[in-house]
Design a protein around this motif. Structure first.
Motif, PDB file in Angstrom:
ATOM      1  N   VAL A   1       0.929  -1.154   0.029  1.00  0.00           N
ATOM      2  CA  VAL A   1       0.020  -0.019   0.113  1.00  0.00           C
ATOM      3  C   VAL A   1       0.829   1.303  -0.155  1.00  0.00           C
ATOM      4  O   VAL A   1       0.674   2.073  -0.660  1.00  0.00           O
ATOM      5  CB  VAL A   1      -0.964  -0.072   1.159  1.00  0.00           C
ATOM      6  CG1 VAL A   1      -1.747   1.178   1.033  1.00  0.00           C
ATOM      7  CG2 VAL A   1      -1.988  -1.220   1.302  1.00  0.00           C
ATOM      8  N   LEU A   2       1.845   1.341   0.753  1.00  0.00           N
ATOM      9  CA  LEU A   2       2.729   2.429   0.979  1.00  0.00           C
ATOM     10  C   LEU A   2       3.750   2.497  -0.328  1.00  0.00           C
ATOM     11  O   LEU A   2       4.042   3.668  -0.795  1.00  0.00           O
ATOM     12  CB  LEU A   2       3.708   2.377   2.327  1.00  0.00           C
ATOM     13  CG  LEU A   2       2.800   2.425   3.450  1.00  0.00           C
ATOM     14  CD1 LEU A   2       3.506   2.340   4.798  1.00  0.00           C
ATOM     15  CD2 LEU A   2       2.166   4.090   3.464  1.00  0.00           C
TER      16      LEU A   2
ATOM     17  N   LEU B   1     -10.312   5.787  10.407  1.00  0.00           N
ATOM     18  CA  LEU B   1      -9.782   4.509  10.362  1.00  0.00           C
ATOM     19  C   LEU B   1      -9.200   3.942  11.470  1.00  0.00           C
ATOM     20  O   LEU B   1      -9.049   2.816  11.655  1.00  0.00           O
ATOM     21  CB  LEU B   1      -8.983   4.453   9.052  1.00  0.00           C
ATOM     22  CG  LEU B   1      -9.976   4.424   7.594  1.00  0.00           C
ATOM     23  CD1 LEU B   1      -9.117   4.398   6.338  1.00  0.00           C
ATOM     24  CD2 LEU B   1     -11.130   3.791   7.548  1.00  0.00           C
ATOM     25  N   ILE B   2      -8.198   4.693  12.146  1.00  0.00           N
ATOM     26  CA  ILE B   2      -7.351   4.205  12.990  1.00  0.00           C
ATOM     27  C   ILE B   2      -8.012   3.501  14.091  1.00  0.00           C
ATOM     28  O   ILE B   2      -7.486   2.351  14.476  1.00  0.00           O
ATOM     29  CB  ILE B   2      -6.314   5.404  13.773  1.00  0.00           C
ATOM     30  CG1 ILE B   2      -5.171   5.557  12.618  1.00  0.00           C
ATOM     31  CG2 ILE B   2      -5.756   4.827  15.025  1.00  0.00           C
ATOM     32  CD1 ILE B   2      -4.321   6.865  12.914  1.00  0.00           C
ATOM     33  N   PRO B   3      -9.008   4.021  14.871  1.00  0.00           N
ATOM     34  CA  PRO B   3      -9.686   3.331  15.912  1.00  0.00           C
ATOM     35  C   PRO B   3     -10.147   2.162  15.468  1.00  0.00           C
ATOM     36  O   PRO B   3     -10.413   1.190  16.421  1.00  0.00           O
ATOM     37  CB  PRO B   3     -10.861   4.518  16.265  1.00  0.00           C
ATOM     38  CG  PRO B   3     -10.275   5.770  15.830  1.00  0.00           C
ATOM     39  CD  PRO B   3      -9.584   5.512  14.660  1.00  0.00           C
ATOM     40  N   PHE B   4     -10.301   1.931  14.229  1.00  0.00           N
ATOM     41  CA  PHE B   4     -10.832   0.456  13.668  1.00  0.00           C
ATOM     42  C   PHE B   4     -10.075  -0.308  13.333  1.00  0.00           C
ATOM     43  O   PHE B   4     -10.160  -1.735  13.429  1.00  0.00           O
ATOM     44  CB  PHE B   4     -12.031   0.657  12.679  1.00  0.00           C
ATOM     45  CG  PHE B   4     -13.215   1.426  12.998  1.00  0.00           C
ATOM     46  CD1 PHE B   4     -14.259   0.941  13.970  1.00  0.00           C
ATOM     47  CD2 PHE B   4     -13.298   2.936  12.907  1.00  0.00           C
ATOM     48  CE1 PHE B   4     -15.385   1.716  14.421  1.00  0.00           C
ATOM     49  CE2 PHE B   4     -14.433   3.690  13.364  1.00  0.00           C
ATOM     50  CZ  PHE B   4     -15.616   3.142  13.941  1.00  0.00           C
TER      51      PHE B   4
ATOM     52  N   GLY C   1      -4.900   1.806   8.559  1.00  0.00           N
ATOM     53  CA  GLY C   1      -5.933   2.830   8.255  1.00  0.00           C
ATOM     54  C   GLY C   1      -5.150   3.946   8.102  1.00  0.00           C
ATOM     55  O   GLY C   1      -5.043   4.679   6.956  1.00  0.00           O
ATOM     56  N   SER C   2      -3.919   3.918   8.698  1.00  0.00           N
ATOM     57  CA  SER C   2      -2.807   4.945   8.242  1.00  0.00           C
ATOM     58  C   SER C   2      -2.046   4.813   6.766  1.00  0.00           C
ATOM     59  O   SER C   2      -1.947   5.646   6.035  1.00  0.00           O
ATOM     60  CB  SER C   2      -1.554   5.087   9.071  1.00  0.00           C
ATOM     61  OG  SER C   2      -2.228   5.527  10.506  1.00  0.00           O
TER      62      SER C   2
ATOM     63  N   LEU D   1      -2.009   6.513   0.875  1.00  0.00           N
ATOM     64  CA  LEU D   1      -2.423   6.070  -0.429  1.00  0.00           C
ATOM     65  C   LEU D   1      -3.204   7.203  -1.018  1.00  0.00           C
ATOM     66  O   LEU D   1      -3.240   7.801  -2.058  1.00  0.00           O
ATOM     67  CB  LEU D   1      -2.689   4.790  -0.677  1.00  0.00           C
ATOM     68  CG  LEU D   1      -3.043   4.235  -2.033  1.00  0.00           C
ATOM     69  CD1 LEU D   1      -2.131   4.560  -3.111  1.00  0.00           C
ATOM     70  CD2 LEU D   1      -3.512   2.825  -1.974  1.00  0.00           C
ATOM     71  N   SER D   2      -4.494   7.215  -0.294  1.00  0.00           N
ATOM     72  CA  SER D   2      -5.648   7.945  -0.662  1.00  0.00           C
ATOM     73  C   SER D   2      -5.152   9.435  -0.878  1.00  0.00           C
ATOM     74  O   SER D   2      -5.572  10.230  -2.035  1.00  0.00           O
ATOM     75  CB  SER D   2      -6.646   7.959   0.277  1.00  0.00           C
ATOM     76  OG  SER D   2      -7.245   6.701   0.606  1.00  0.00           O
TER      77      SER D   2
END
Length: 487
Positions: A350-351, A395-398, A403-404, A409-410
């Protein structure tokens, strides 16, 4: 084509200046993630958080003057005035920061939740790093990549050598020698990491002192106003970029439960390093093309060359993406010392793709740099930073560090697309979108299949890499022949 060959030669040298130091810094990752050096993954997370703040403050202290230096050095007849004005203002601002930071070091420590002793070391490092901005920019502008490369490599070599000595050997020497006992302190490993960095930065500045001795200190208020006006959007873009680049570590630390936060930051930061193979290439390319963009902006049909440059970048980036993904599990053994960090390997493809998009964005950014529309760079980077912040918070809490990675990427993909569409309006360049899309699409699909479906099946992964290289050769053989053909 000869100008492109010159560009690639410079990019190769800048690549050495970027890749070799970063490869040496990979050894630091191996060292810092070794369980015998730092006590835990959480300790490495703490070091990573400090370096996350480093990136932000480095951008603030440069405040866009490096890019402004290139812009005006190539456009102004009186180059001494550009060099002198840039140098003087950077000296003044750096020393002002230094004094204010030391006066407020306790407040900074409280706000960042870091020890004052770390803050004091960081302030010195930031000062030394700020004072070499213009000397390094001058070397690039004067097309002296070898000297640039040697200094950059030496900086990291000193840093690496001191890390090895301080973290691995000093304790043993202190137990047998009263001389070394003076320098050793128990549980001082994080301090030693920053002391090594400080000495390396000091050595680099000392070697660049001749620049300060030989330039003409010509200062122009009118030129400074123009440079600052040009640089301000670059500063905003740089701050936004630093948020995209490193703020995810800060948010992981703040948004995850306290008992796991720094451990998650440590795992994420270690595996993040494997994505730096793409960053190395993209950074080397950027260092080569930025002066090229300005120096060739008034040549005949520069848009054609700009389009070709992006094609070559995408080809190389696609190969790097697929190669690193196929061999990711081999690389983690080489560069990450403890299996405890490997839980974050999911983020690597992803990164890699995120930094591929960022590299394309830097290539596309030519349109706003040479048309003096740097405010668009700020707009685009701020938009990316907002995406980074929003998605990390959501996203991080889930899903934690996943999420990071998705947020990064986004952000970079959206910046790439925005720059392309704005560029079509303000400075049309005939990019071969179909060919670029073909290479990117193939490498992405093959990377997904290799890592998430056939991970560890090296016969399949290597076969896909060979097929991709074959496609590139078939489609690009005429261009390659032209590129290597002697004039």
């Amino acid at each position: 084509m000869s100008s492109l060959k010159s560009l690639f030669k410079q990019t190769f040298v800048y690549g050495l200046a970027t890749v070799l130091p970063r490869m040496l810094s990979f050894l630091l990752v191996r060292l810092h993630t070794d369980e015998s050096v730092l006590d835990s993954v959480a300790d490495y997370g703490s070091v990573s958080l400090i370096y996350a703040y480093f990136v932000l403050f480095n951008v603030i202290l440069a405040y866009g003057m490096e890019t402004a230096f290139f812009r005006f050095f190539n456009n102004e007849d009186n180059k001494d005035k550009v060099v002198g004005t840039s140098t003087i203002i950077l000296i003044i601002s750096s020393l002002l920061f230094f004094v204010l930071a030391f006066l407020c070091n306790n407040q900074i420590a409280y706000l960042t939740d870091l020890k004052v002793e770390y803050i004091n070391l960081v302030i010195w490092i930031l000062l030394f790093d700020a004072l070499v901005i213009i000397p390094f920019a001058w070397l690039r502008a004067k097309e002296k990549p070898m000297r640039y490369a040697i200094l950059k490599i030496l900086n990291v070599a000193v840093n690496l050598g001191l890390n090895i000595f301080l973290l691995l050997y000093l304790k043993g020497l202190a137990s047998t020698s009263s001389f070394f006992e003076i320098f050793y302190k128990p549980d001082f490993e994080i301090n030693y990491i920053f002391i090594a960095n400080l000495i390396a930065s000091a050595v680099t500045l000392a070697l660049l002192v001749p620049f300060y001795m030989k330039i003409k200190y010509v200062f122009s208020i009118s030129l400074l106003k123009k440079m600052l006006k040009y640089a301000f959007p670059v500063l905003i873009a740089g701050v936004a970029f630093s948020i995209n680049e490193t703020f995810d570590r800060v948010l992981l630390d703040k948004l995850l439960p306290e008992n796991i936060a720094k451990t998650q930051v440590g795992m994420y930061s270690a595996c993040y390093k494997l994505a730096l193979f793409m960053t190395l290439f993209a950074t080397a390319y950027r260092l080569g093309i930025e002066p090229y963009f300005f120096s060739h902006s008034k040549s005949e049909n520069p848009q054609h060359n700009y389009a070709k440059i992006l094609e070559f970048f995408v080809i190389c980036g696609s190969v790097i993406l697929l190669t690193v993904v196929v061999f990711a599990d081999v690389l983690k053994i080489i560069f990450i010392g403890d299996e405890a960090y490997w839980q974050a390997m999911w983020i690597v493809p992803v990164l890699l793709l995120a930094y591929f998009c960022l590299g394309i964005y830097h290539n596309l950014s030519v349109w706003y740099k040479i048309t003096d529309r740097t405010k668009f760079g700020a707009y685009i980077s701020v938009f990316g930073a907002l995406i980074t912040l929003a998605l990390n918070y959501i996203l991080i809490p889930f899903i934690g560090f996943k999420g990071s990675a998705i947020a990064t990427l986004s952000a970079y993909a959206s910046m790439m697309l925005l720059s392309y569409f704005f560029g079509k309006k303000y400075y049309p360049i005939p990019y071969n979108v179909k060919k670029i899309g073909l290479y990117m699409g193939l490498s992405i699909v093959m990377s997904i299949l290799s890592f998430y479906y056939f991970r560890g099946h090296y016969v399949i992964g290597i076969s896909m890499l060979i097929v991709f290289l074959g496609i590139v050769f078939i489609l690009e053989k005429n261009q390659l022949k032209q590129l290597i053909k002697r004039n």
